[in-house]
Scaffold this motif. Structure first.
Motif, PDB file in Angstrom:
ATOM      1  N   SER A   1       0.862  -1.185   0.000  1.00 42.99           N
ATOM      2  CA  SER A   1       0.000   0.000   0.000  1.00 42.99           C
ATOM      3  C   SER A   1       0.894   1.229   0.000  1.00 42.99           C
ATOM      4  O   SER A   1       1.714   1.403   0.889  1.00 42.99           O
ATOM      5  CB  SER A   1      -0.891   0.016   1.237  1.00 42.99           C
TER       6      SER A   1
ATOM      7  N   THR B   1      -5.699   4.316  -1.234  1.00 40.51           N
ATOM      8  CA  THR B   1      -6.260   3.494  -2.308  1.00 40.51           C
ATOM      9  C   THR B   1      -5.245   3.252  -3.427  1.00 40.51           C
ATOM     10  O   THR B   1      -5.612   3.024  -4.569  1.00 40.51           O
ATOM     11  CB  THR B   1      -7.525   4.157  -2.889  1.00 40.51           C
TER      12      THR B   1
ATOM     13  N   TYR C   1      -9.228   3.737  -7.003  1.00 38.03           N
ATOM     14  CA  TYR C   1      -8.062   2.916  -6.675  1.00 38.03           C
ATOM     15  C   TYR C   1      -7.051   3.017  -7.811  1.00 38.03           C
ATOM     16  O   TYR C   1      -7.417   3.022  -8.988  1.00 38.03           O
ATOM     17  CB  TYR C   1      -8.459   1.453  -6.487  1.00 38.03           C
TER      18      TYR C   1
END
Length: 146
Positions: free
Chosen positions: A81, A85, A122
């Motif tokens: 990550s 997102t 995303y």
């Protein structure tokens, strides 16, 4: 007096556990060359994402990648990550070096499931290799959320 004894006992217990932990780490051999197995990053050539996501839904994403030779096996995907997102994805393999292993590029596909938690677009960056300057290159997919 009791408090002093408890503190000494706790110090001894802590030092004992610390020594056991250090001995345990010293006994581990993390040298991949000892077993001959190597972890490799596989070159991704394509991925299939939906046009949009819906919060709470789970999507199966198909990824196409290259297996460089018969000694390399696909193991899975590694996700990082890089924002709420934003995801960076690499395909991971293991290679068992053998003298008789000839290069034989083969294209394969695998899937992973992705659950949507946020209502923002995303962004997925999937590693595809490096350029002539050694810089990482990525396929980028932006998927808006309904």
């Amino acid at each position: 007096m009791r408090i002093l004894l408890k503190k000494n006992a706790m110090k001894k217990a802590f030092l004992f556990l610390l020594m056991i932990g250090l001995l345990g780490f010293a006994g581990c051999n993390t040298d991949d060359d000892a077993t001959g197995v190597q972890i490799v990053i596989l070159q991704v050539t394509d991925a299939d994402f939906p046009v949009t996501f819906t919060v709470g839904e789970v999507y199966t994403i198909e990824v196409t990648f290259l297996i460089p030779d018969a000694c390399t096996l696909f193991e899975g995907f590694d996700f990082t990550s890089t924002g709420l997102t934003e995801r960076q994805i690499v395909a991971i393999g293991t290679r068992f070096p053998e003298e008789a292993c000839l290069p034989d590029m083969e294209e394969r596909t695998a899937t992973f499931d992705f659950e949507v938690f946020h209502d923002q677009t995303y962004i997925f960056r999937i590693w595809t290799g490096t350029d002539e300057n050694g810089e990482n290159e990525f396929l980028t997919f932006e998927v808006p959320v309904n």
